[in-house]
Design a protein around this motif. Sequence first.
Motif, PDB file in Angstrom:
ATOM      1  N   ILE A  39     134.746  43.930 -16.200  1.00  0.00           N
ATOM      2  CA  ILE A  39     134.794  43.019 -15.062  1.00  0.00           C
ATOM      3  C   ILE A  39     134.720  41.596 -15.580  1.00  0.00           C
ATOM      4  N   LEU A  40     135.710  40.802 -15.210  1.00  0.00           N
ATOM      5  CA  LEU A  40     135.726  39.377 -15.500  1.00  0.00           C
ATOM      6  C   LEU A  40     135.059  38.665 -14.327  1.00  0.00           C
ATOM      7  N   VAL A  41     133.932  38.025 -14.581  1.00  0.00           N
ATOM      8  CA  VAL A  41     133.240  37.271 -13.544  1.00  0.00           C
ATOM      9  C   VAL A  41     133.588  35.801 -13.697  1.00  0.00           C
ATOM     10  N   ILE A  42     134.091  35.205 -12.636  1.00  0.00           N
ATOM     11  CA  ILE A  42     134.466  33.784 -12.652  1.00  0.00           C
ATOM     12  C   ILE A  42     133.452  33.036 -11.806  1.00  0.00           C
ATOM     13  N   ALA A  43     132.673  32.194 -12.469  1.00  0.00           N
ATOM     14  CA  ALA A  43     131.516  31.565 -11.858  1.00  0.00           C
ATOM     15  C   ALA A  43     131.907  30.451 -10.893  1.00  0.00           C
ATOM     16  N   ASP A  44     130.920  30.072 -10.066  1.00  0.00           N
ATOM     17  CA  ASP A  44     131.067  28.867  -9.261  1.00  0.00           C
ATOM     18  C   ASP A  44     130.856  27.650 -10.161  1.00  0.00           C
ATOM     19  N   LEU A  45     130.753  26.464  -9.582  1.00  0.00           N
ATOM     20  CA  LEU A  45     130.738  25.263 -10.431  1.00  0.00           C
ATOM     21  C   LEU A  45     129.492  25.119 -11.294  1.00  0.00           C
ATOM     22  N   PHE A  46     128.461  25.948 -11.064  1.00  0.00           N
ATOM     23  CA  PHE A  46     127.283  25.913 -11.942  1.00  0.00           C
ATOM     24  C   PHE A  46     127.550  26.612 -13.275  1.00  0.00           C
ATOM     25  N   GLY A  47     128.644  27.346 -13.348  1.00  0.00           N
ATOM     26  CA  GLY A  47     129.158  27.784 -14.634  1.00  0.00           C
ATOM     27  C   GLY A  47     128.489  28.979 -15.279  1.00  0.00           C
ATOM     28  N   TRP A  48     128.915  29.219 -16.502  1.00  0.00           N
ATOM     29  CA  TRP A  48     128.595  30.461 -17.208  1.00  0.00           C
ATOM     30  C   TRP A  48     127.150  30.553 -17.664  1.00  0.00           C
ATOM     31  N   LYS A 120     141.947  45.329 -24.302  1.00  0.00           N
ATOM     32  CA  LYS A 120     140.785  46.043 -24.818  1.00  0.00           C
ATOM     33  C   LYS A 120     140.284  47.145 -23.893  1.00  0.00           C
ATOM     34  N   HIS A 121     140.509  47.014 -22.595  1.00  0.00           N
ATOM     35  CA  HIS A 121     139.930  47.931 -21.611  1.00  0.00           C
ATOM     36  C   HIS A 121     141.025  48.587 -20.766  1.00  0.00           C
ATOM     37  N   ALA A 122     140.779  49.820 -20.362  1.00  0.00           N
ATOM     38  CA  ALA A 122     141.760  50.556 -19.572  1.00  0.00           C
ATOM     39  C   ALA A 122     141.863  50.021 -18.149  1.00  0.00           C
ATOM     40  N   ARG A 123     140.745  49.585 -17.591  1.00  0.00           N
ATOM     41  CA  ARG A 123     140.716  49.029 -16.230  1.00  0.00           C
ATOM     42  C   ARG A 123     140.012  47.676 -16.261  1.00  0.00           C
ATOM     43  N   VAL A 124     140.526  46.740 -15.485  1.00  0.00           N
ATOM     44  CA  VAL A 124     139.957  45.395 -15.442  1.00  0.00           C
ATOM     45  C   VAL A 124     139.827  44.949 -13.988  1.00  0.00           C
ATOM     46  N   GLY A 125     138.626  44.556 -13.616  1.00  0.00           N
ATOM     47  CA  GLY A 125     138.395  43.984 -12.297  1.00  0.00           C
ATOM     48  C   GLY A 125     137.955  42.539 -12.413  1.00  0.00           C
ATOM     49  N   VAL A 126     138.009  41.828 -11.305  1.00  0.00           N
ATOM     50  CA  VAL A 126     137.586  40.428 -11.264  1.00  0.00           C
ATOM     51  C   VAL A 126     136.648  40.234 -10.089  1.00  0.00           C
ATOM     52  N   ILE A 127     135.519  39.589 -10.348  1.00  0.00           N
ATOM     53  CA  ILE A 127     134.631  39.117  -9.293  1.00  0.00           C
ATOM     54  C   ILE A 127     134.580  37.600  -9.396  1.00  0.00           C
ATOM     55  N   GLY A 128     134.974  36.925  -8.337  1.00  0.00           N
ATOM     56  CA  GLY A 128     135.001  35.471  -8.360  1.00  0.00           C
ATOM     57  C   GLY A 128     134.175  34.880  -7.238  1.00  0.00           C
ATOM     58  N   TYR A 129     133.423  33.843  -7.575  1.00  0.00           N
ATOM     59  CA  TYR A 129     132.614  33.127  -6.592  1.00  0.00           C
ATOM     60  C   TYR A 129     133.131  31.712  -6.446  1.00  0.00           C
ATOM     61  N   CYS A 130     133.277  31.252  -5.207  1.00  0.00           N
ATOM     62  CA  CYS A 130     133.620  29.855  -4.964  1.00  0.00           C
ATOM     63  C   CYS A 130     134.878  29.506  -5.778  1.00  0.00           C
ATOM     64  N   TYR A 131     134.741  28.764  -6.873  1.00  0.00           N
ATOM     65  CA  TYR A 131     135.867  28.428  -7.751  1.00  0.00           C
ATOM     66  C   TYR A 131     136.597  29.699  -8.200  1.00  0.00           C
ATOM     67  N   SER A 135     141.119  31.717  -8.308  1.00  0.00           N
ATOM     68  CA  SER A 135     141.559  32.252  -9.599  1.00  0.00           C
ATOM     69  C   SER A 135     141.613  33.774  -9.585  1.00  0.00           C
ATOM     70  N   SER A 136     140.719  34.422  -8.851  1.00  0.00           N
ATOM     71  CA  SER A 136     140.805  35.880  -8.760  1.00  0.00           C
ATOM     72  C   SER A 136     142.080  36.286  -8.021  1.00  0.00           C
ATOM     73  N   ASP A 150     143.250  45.063 -12.135  1.00  0.00           N
ATOM     74  CA  ASP A 150     143.444  46.217 -11.252  1.00  0.00           C
ATOM     75  C   ASP A 150     142.852  46.038  -9.865  1.00  0.00           C
ATOM     76  N   ALA A 151     141.904  45.133  -9.717  1.00  0.00           N
ATOM     77  CA  ALA A 151     141.273  44.904  -8.416  1.00  0.00           C
ATOM     78  C   ALA A 151     140.509  43.596  -8.486  1.00  0.00           C
ATOM     79  N   ILE A 152     140.343  42.954  -7.314  1.00  0.00           N
ATOM     80  CA  ILE A 152     139.575  41.720  -7.271  1.00  0.00           C
ATOM     81  C   ILE A 152     138.585  41.738  -6.111  1.00  0.00           C
ATOM     82  N   SER A 153     137.541  40.943  -6.268  1.00  0.00           N
ATOM     83  CA  SER A 153     136.600  40.674  -5.181  1.00  0.00           C
ATOM     84  C   SER A 153     136.290  39.188  -5.207  1.00  0.00           C
ATOM     85  N   ALA A 154     136.460  38.527  -4.075  1.00  0.00           N
ATOM     86  CA  ALA A 154     136.220  37.081  -3.983  1.00  0.00           C
ATOM     87  C   ALA A 154     135.148  36.811  -2.933  1.00  0.00           C
TER      88      ALA A 154
END
Length: 250
Positions: A39-48, A120-131, A135-136, A150-154
């Motif tokens: 899962i790729l998590v994309i942070a809000d503006l407070f960042g990683w 690297k991974h067979a399945r990839v999801g994205v969870i994105g907050y705000c910003y 991008s998700s 393969d799937a996203i959640s915003a």
Amino acid sequence: MVSDCCLSGFEWDGTPTGSEGTLASNKAYIVGPESPAAILVIADLFGWTFINERLLCDHYAKEANATIYMPDFFGGEVVDPAILKAGPPFAFDLEAWHKRNWKDVRWPEISACAAALREKHARVGVIGYCYGGWSSFQLGSSAHTPRLVDAISAAHPTWLTKEEIDAIGVPVQICAPEMDPTFTPELKRYANEVIPTKGLPYEYVFFPGVAHGFATRGDPGQEREWAAMLRGKRAQVNWMKEWLHGDGKW
């Protein structure tokens, strides 16, 4: 646009359990078991480095049985979470931040990180907050052949456009608070009219009585905010489990 609501909220207590590494060319917070699912998590503006989002990553890793990556997409810039305690008026130039991190500036890094996970991974999801909202949706666009993810959640998406909604091509979940000047009532209606025509799995989760930022900066001392944050986390975990560990058919 980002607005003052993107700087409001509460900083949580806790100790993240992951480590810092790299993904593509970006520094990243990484946590979880070695898994076919990422899962790729994309942070809000407070960042990683923001503790709240690192703690959420820890939960995703454990509860969704996935390897979690939350990269730095803001060029090393970190917004001091002390601003949350200070409250408005905020001594922060949102417009300048906006220009430094506009879509065409950061998209090459975001797409490169997704591509690295796909290798690297067979399945990839994205969870994105705000910003991470716009991008998700761009990562889940039908324009990518083969699919980048393969799937996203915003959750409470910012900068999301009707065109990005039109282009979605993977299972999509939206976690939408009642009060949100960035994901407006008009955009909510548009998403709920258009996405069901796409032939995609779609889940719209509505959170009454809470505002933009509830999913990452909810106040543990406010029962409704905290309950909404927990409900949102459970919804996102279940969505990722379905599309990263299920049969993947739709």
